[in-house]
Design an enzyme around this catalytic site. Structure first.
Site, mmCIF file in Angstrom:
data_model
loop_
_atom_site.group_PDB
_atom_site.id
_atom_site.type_symbol
_atom_site.label_atom_id
_atom_site.label_comp_id
_atom_site.label_asym_id
_atom_site.label_seq_id
_atom_site.Cartn_x
_atom_site.Cartn_y
_atom_site.Cartn_z
ATOM 1 N N ARG A 21 67.719 -1.823 35.496
ATOM 2 C CA ARG A 21 66.584 -0.969 35.168
ATOM 3 C C ARG A 21 65.728 -1.745 34.176
ATOM 4 N NH1 ARG A 21 64.712 2.969 31.488
ATOM 5 N NH2 ARG A 21 63.826 4.826 32.452
ATOM 6 N N GLU A 62 72.672 7.893 39.406
ATOM 7 C CA GLU A 62 71.444 8.079 40.189
ATOM 8 C C GLU A 62 70.787 6.770 40.621
ATOM 9 O OE1 GLU A 62 67.726 9.607 38.531
ATOM 10 O OE2 GLU A 62 68.779 9.976 36.659
ATOM 11 N N SER A 121 61.171 5.411 36.792
ATOM 12 C CA SER A 121 62.106 4.332 36.487
ATOM 13 C C SER A 121 61.704 3.108 37.290
ATOM 14 C CB SER A 121 63.539 4.715 36.883
ATOM 15 O OG SER A 121 64.146 5.431 35.847
ATOM 16 N N SER A 134 59.767 13.051 38.226
ATOM 17 C CA SER A 134 59.168 13.707 37.064
ATOM 18 C C SER A 134 58.736 12.636 36.080
ATOM 19 C CB SER A 134 60.179 14.618 36.392
ATOM 20 O OG SER A 134 60.718 15.514 37.314
#
Lengths: 770, 370
Positions: free
Chosen positions: B203, B134, B191, B188
């Site tokens: 990340r 993703e 990140s 939701s």
């Protein structure tokens, strides 16, 4: 006290509860001399601080005038009990509901008319300003909240050993206390009140609020109340501790079906807090919602704290504020969050007296002219409540009630305390050999042992004051107090930081002082000193007759033999007499339990030490026939000697003032000692303590200075309290000698030996051999 | 020779709350192709392009459609469709009814759902998903959409005068090659990525306080059930009714720390004092609660982002994700927070296609497998 209908404080913190009666002996103590008031009023708790003086009895010894010596009969020196006034800080914490009752009480008992102002801080200070001014007739002087908090934090970190701890819910002992690092700066303080303030503290006067967050304790409380209709903070925490957050939170596995492996995110990680409650057609339990809320807030605060710690390169992060305040649930979730976000690089630290920081700081602001920061202060174990139980099994409501009045008392110490400059690594030095907080078996034994010995201590205390009829009554009060402390410690071993044999001994001394038994052993010490002095010349003569090598051994044996004679040790007081000691002297076969005598002897064949620092132990035979001859030999070798003895009495340990007289008497018989004293080659110093044990990180500043000046290269520590219970593992940067006889069969067994085993530990730090 | 990649071209991102679907509709179909096009394919194309809503919950964001786009040598329109993740079974059923599996294509999917529902796709729709990471898709999608030239409004924009909420205006911005970037994806959960080039990113962190938290709490506090409802309530509410302001505590600006009085000291009411006032609690409307929740979540994301930007030494922050969809209030708050707390050092940037970048990245994964 005015009687008035009982008002349930659960429903309103505005209504005053006047139904309680305050026991004056226990709560607002020493109010007559109280001055410099400060008050910190938070959302639910009020903290009051004041400075007071305590008059208590101290034992003093004084040499008789030589001209009238004959008149003194067979007395070695004069023992006098004097009144002494010492400074004490009082801090009391109570629920806001009691504030009016407490103010009335203070007004009724306050005698000191100099007091004109009361320093105030905390969110509630302005709300109660009018009430305080009306009740006390004092002008409320507001102090900045953050400044007070930081000042208070610096003060406890500097003055209270074992102030900070790491919380580990599932460990054997929930609390891991941190050793006092002499260098407390810089650190990060994360104060979680209604909101969150993140403050970087760089020095006593330099700090900066570097960040904060609006998601804090208020969010938990307010949102929690809206979601669960539960109004009390403690009840919300209790709900949270019983809930399952996974029914409310969207976890990584809810999105992925498992873990998000390539990022190392486990399936149980929360991906979206309250992510599952985004639906109108499902009910969620109050417990689950409270738990989810607690996790959300704790994780968020932990994450921000880590980001700030990283940005400012800080590794010490202290958490405080009402959200934390001893609650195991929040300490656990914050700890978990910090561990997660820093992968263990930063530890979440909590403070035992966190609730008092604001009040301490406000007090310090008001007391600046007394220069409280110039002195060293010590927690008085007799007058302080200690940390409440935070066992997760315990009902937090019960905790709140039993903690209605919580107290902290701190005594101003006569001497400023600093580190021994010869510690190899001051930041990792731990004085105590066994941490009874962590060692349940040892804890049980020692608590039993101290309880068992209590009768004897009470008897001794009464006997020390034969002419005072009410001594028996006071001694009984002492017994109750100490027994109560022991019982508290049995259930809450962490109440005063790490529980150790030292803390048990110190608590007993504090309790004895509290009831005016300043020196129960004074007469016994005098008698034993007197007897030992009579043998001194004979002992020295017989030693001089020995060959050099035999003498070195006899000197060591002498110290050890003398050390056996100890009224503090149960086995000894039961069985021993002076004659037996001399028997021991010749019967204890080598090799000893720990035996580096050969290395010591080898060392003595080399060049003399520049200066030896000798921490002495008992009065009588120990100091006079054991230590002094040993010191005499060192002096003859050309080594200067600094004799460090207790500043105040503890058991039968020789105090500095007693030792002054004893050395004078010896000097009169012995020209070696006489010239050494006159030429300053033999110096007597106080160690700054009144404990039978020894904390090398809290020693008299003068001693530390002298150690540096004389370029001390040998430290000798004698006795079970100083060399076994404490400092057994202490690493010094110079040569050291630890000598003791183990006079406790349980401890001997623990160390793999028998009763009266000998420890002779000579150590040379790596790279310093001669 | 045109690259023969058989149609249909889809990219799908199955998140915790929403499924995002992008569909490329070829507009340069030759007569020959028209002849060869199977009935199923034509039917799917017509169904998707002739409707703007699918079933009760599927929606095509018509205003985001990208026209006359050239992709892999083909020209066509890119469509953006979304539906709730809990309706995924309906979608699968539709795929089954339309015999999607008979088409010679691969369904590229990303997001956690690509893993979670892989076997369901196999059993229910006889489809084999091609799963893509993703974050790879997100970064790829952002950089691609930003790079294509379209005649429509600029993809990237920022707010001018962010400190003046009444006069701040949306202004176009060119993002291209402005590395490094901090990419904050608010779905939701959240990140945060530091992007140094198309193929080099990491990340930095994430937080569970995201769009799901806003909606979840709003549902519990107000009884609403959709994001749109919650946002609508928030837009009518007044968060200062709920939040305890520094002003309330200190009686004025807490100047010592440079905190203006309006700074929200404690979100979502309250300390012990306020709770005791029952009347105060009752004076708080659902709209106020929704607003306070939105402001709290947004400001929190703002402050974590700002700390990451400082730690990573990055000055440009791009906010994406469906939390920002029709959520001008949060965008302005973020723009303001970045600007105010950094004294103008940090720039908050936004992208029109907010939540679709993962799906776009998945489509690119189909066309340019790397």
């Amino acid at each position: 006290m005015a009687e008035c209908g009982r008002v349930d404080s659960n429903t309103s913190s505005h209504t005053m509860d006047k139904s309680i009666t305050l026991p004056p002996d226990e709560i607002f103590r020493n109010m007559e001399n109280a001055k410099r008031f400060a008050i910190d009023i938070g959302g639910s708790l009020t903290k009051l601080a004041y400075y007071s003086t305590v008059q208590h009895k101290v034992a003093k010894v004084r040499s008789f005038d030589h001209s009238t010596k004959e008149a003194a009969g067979d007395k070695l020196y004069e023992i006098a009990v004097q009144e002494e006034v010492t400074a004490r800080l009082h801090f009391i914490k109570f629920e806001n509901a009691y504030i009016e009752t407490c103010l009335d009480f203070i007004k009724d008992h306050l005698v000191n008319t100099e007091t004109k102002v009361i320093k105030a801080t905390g969110g509630g200070a302005h709300k109660f300003k009018e009430l305080i001014e009306r009740k006390l007739g004092l002008k409320v002087d507001k102090e900045d909240e953050m400044t007070c908090l930081i000042k208070g934090c610096n003060f406890v970190l500097k003055n209270i050993p074992h102030e900070a701890f790491v919380y580990a819910k599932h460990a054997d002992s929930e609390f891991r206390f941190q050793t006092t690092n002499p260098d407390i700066f810089p650190y990060l303080l994360v104060n979680i009140g209604s909101g969150v303030s993140i403050v970087k503290v760089e020095s006593e006067d330099k700090f900066e609020r570097i960040g904060g967050s609006s998601i804090g304790g208020g969010t938990f409380w307010g949102l929690g109340a809206l979601l669960t209709k539960t109004k009390r903070f403690d009840e919300l925490l209790q709900l949270a501790s019983k809930g399952q957050h996974s029914s409310v939170d969207m976890l990584v596995k809810d999105i992925y079906g498992g873990s998000y492996a390539c990022l190392g995110l486990t399936g149980d990680l929360i991906a979206s807090s309250f992510g599952k409650s985004a639906t109108a057609d499902k009910e969620f339990s109050n417990e689950d919602m409270a738990k989810s809320l607690l996790h959300m807030i704790s994780n968020d605060i932990g994450q921000l704290a880590c980001l700030y710690a990283k940005l400012h390169n800080l590794s010490r992060v202290y958490f405080g504020g009402f959200f934390i305040r001893g609650h195991p649930v929040t300490m656990h979730t914050i700890t978990y969050s910090i561990n997660f976000f820093t992968k263990g690089e930063v530890q979440a630290l909590f403070l035992r007296h966190e609730g008092y920081l604001g009040a301490i700081g406000a007090f310090l602001k008001g007391a600046e002219e007394d220069n409280p920061n110039q002195y060293s202060w010590g927690e008085n174990y007799a007058g302080s409540s200690g940390l409440m139980s935070v066992s997760p099994d315990m009902n937090p409501m019960q905790r709140a009630r039993s903690g209605t009045f919580d107290m902290l008392e701190m005594d101003r110490l006569d001497r400023q305390l600093v580190n021994l400059p010869l510690l190899q690594d001051p930041s990792s030095y731990i004085p105590d050999t066994v941490d009874l907080t962590e060692d349940a078996q040892a804890r049980e034994y020692w608590l039993y042992c101290f309880e068992e010995a209590l009768d004897g201590v009470v008897k001794r205390a009464v006997a020390s004051q034969p002419d005072i009829p009410e001594a028996a009554e006071r001694a009984e009060k002492f017994r109750q107090k100490y027994l109560h402390k022991l019982q508290t410690l049995r259930h809450q071993p962490f109440a005063y930081g790490s529980l150790t044999v030292r803390s048990l001994l110190d608590t007993r001394e504090h309790c004895l002082n509290e009831f005016n038994f300043p020196d129960p052993y004074s007469k016994i010490k005098e008698r034993e000193n007197d007897i030992a002095l009579k043998y001194y010349q004979k002992a020295v003569k017989s030693l001089e007759e020995l060959s050099w090598e035999d003498r070195q051994f006899a000197l060591v044996r002498g110290v050890l033999a003398g050390n056996v004679f100890d009224w503090g040790a149960k086995a000894v007081s039961d069985h021993f007499s002076i004659k037996l000691i001399f028997t021991f002297c010749f019967s204890s076969d080598r090799p000893w339990l720990v035996d580096s005598f050969d290395q010591w002897l080898e060392r003595l064949k080399g060049p003399p030490h520049r200066c030896a620092l000798f921490f002495v132990d008992n009065s009588g035979v120990d100091i006079i026939l054991g230590v002094i001859p040993f010191v005499r030999e060192l002096l003859s070798r050309g080594t200067e000697v600094v004799l460090a003895s207790n500043s105040g009495p503890a058991l039968n340990d020789v105090t500095n003032s007693e030792l002054q007289i004893l050395t004078e008497r010896i000097a009169a018989m012995d020209p070696v000692i006489d010239s050494a004293l006159r030429e300053d080659r033999l110096t007597l110093v106080q160690n700054g303590s009144s404990s039978p044990c020894l904390d090398l990180s809290r020693l008299d500043k003068v001693l530390a200075m002298l150690v540096r000046e004389r370029q001390t290269d040998l430290v000798i520590i004698e006795g079970m309290g100083r060399a076994i219970h404490t400092n057994y593992y202490a690493m010094l940067s110079c040569e050291s000698l630890k000598m003791a006889v183990i006079k406790n069969s349980w401890l001997a067994d623990r160390l793999g030996g028998k009763l009266f085993s000998v420890v002779f530990k000579y150590e040379v730090p790596a790279g310093k051999s001669h | 020779e045109k690259l023969k990649k058989s149609f249909p071209w889809f990219g799908m991102d199955i998140g915790g709350t929403l499924v995002k679907l992008v569909y490329f509709e070829p507009k340069d179909i030759t007569a020959e192709e028209e002849q060869e096009e199977v009935e199923n394919l034509r039917s799917i194309r017509h169904y998707l392009t002739s409707n703007t809503a699918y079933g009760t919950t599927g929606i095509r964001d018509v205003h985001l459609e990208m026209k006359d786009l050239t992709l892999c040598g083909r020209t066509g329109n890119l469509h953006f469709i979304r539906f709730p993740t809990h309706d995924l079974p309906v979608f699968m059923q539709m795929g089954r009814n339309k015999h999607f599996s008979s088409l010679h294509t691969t369904l590229c999917a990303t997001g956690g759902g690509a893993y979670k529902f892989e076997s369901d796709f196999r059993t229910m729709a006889d489809l084999e998903l091609h799963k893509l990471d993703e974050l790879d898709c997100l970064v790829r999608g952002v950089l691609y959409i930003d790079s294509v030239l379209t005649s429509g409004p600029s993809e990237c924009y920022y707010f001018e005068n962010p400190s003046d909420l009444d006069h701040c205006a949306q202004k176009p911005y060119t993002l291209e090659n402005h590395y490094p970037l901090l990419l904050v994806n608010i779905g939701s959960g959240v990140s945060i990525l530091a992007v140094y080039s198309e193929n080099n990113y990491k990340r930095v962190t994430g937080t569970s306080l995201g769009g799901g938290t806003f909606l979840g709490l709003c549902c519990l506090l107000t009884g609403c059930s959709t994001f749109e409802e919650a946002l609508e309530m928030a837009s009518q509410g007044e968060s200062t009714h709920v939040d305890k302001l520094v002003r309330d505590i200190y009686g004025g600006d807490y100047e010592r720390f440079g905190l203006p009085g309006w700074t929200v000291a404690s979100s979502l009411f309250c300390d012990g004092f306020h709770m005791m006032f029952k009347e105060k609690r009752e004076s708080v409307s659902k709209e106020d609660l929704a607003r306070a929740t939105l402001v709290t979540i947004t400001n929190n994301i703002g402050s974590i982002t700002r700390m990451c930007a400082l730690n990573e030494n990055i000055e440009r922050v791009v906010f994406v994700g469906n939390f920002l969809r029709v959520n001008i209030l949060s965008m302005k708050l973020l723009a303001y927070a970045m600007d105010y707390w950094s004294k103008g050092q940090l720039k908050a940037l936004f992208l029109r296609h907010e939540g679709y970048f993962g799906a776009v990245g998945a489509l690119l994964g189909l066309l340019h497998p790397s």
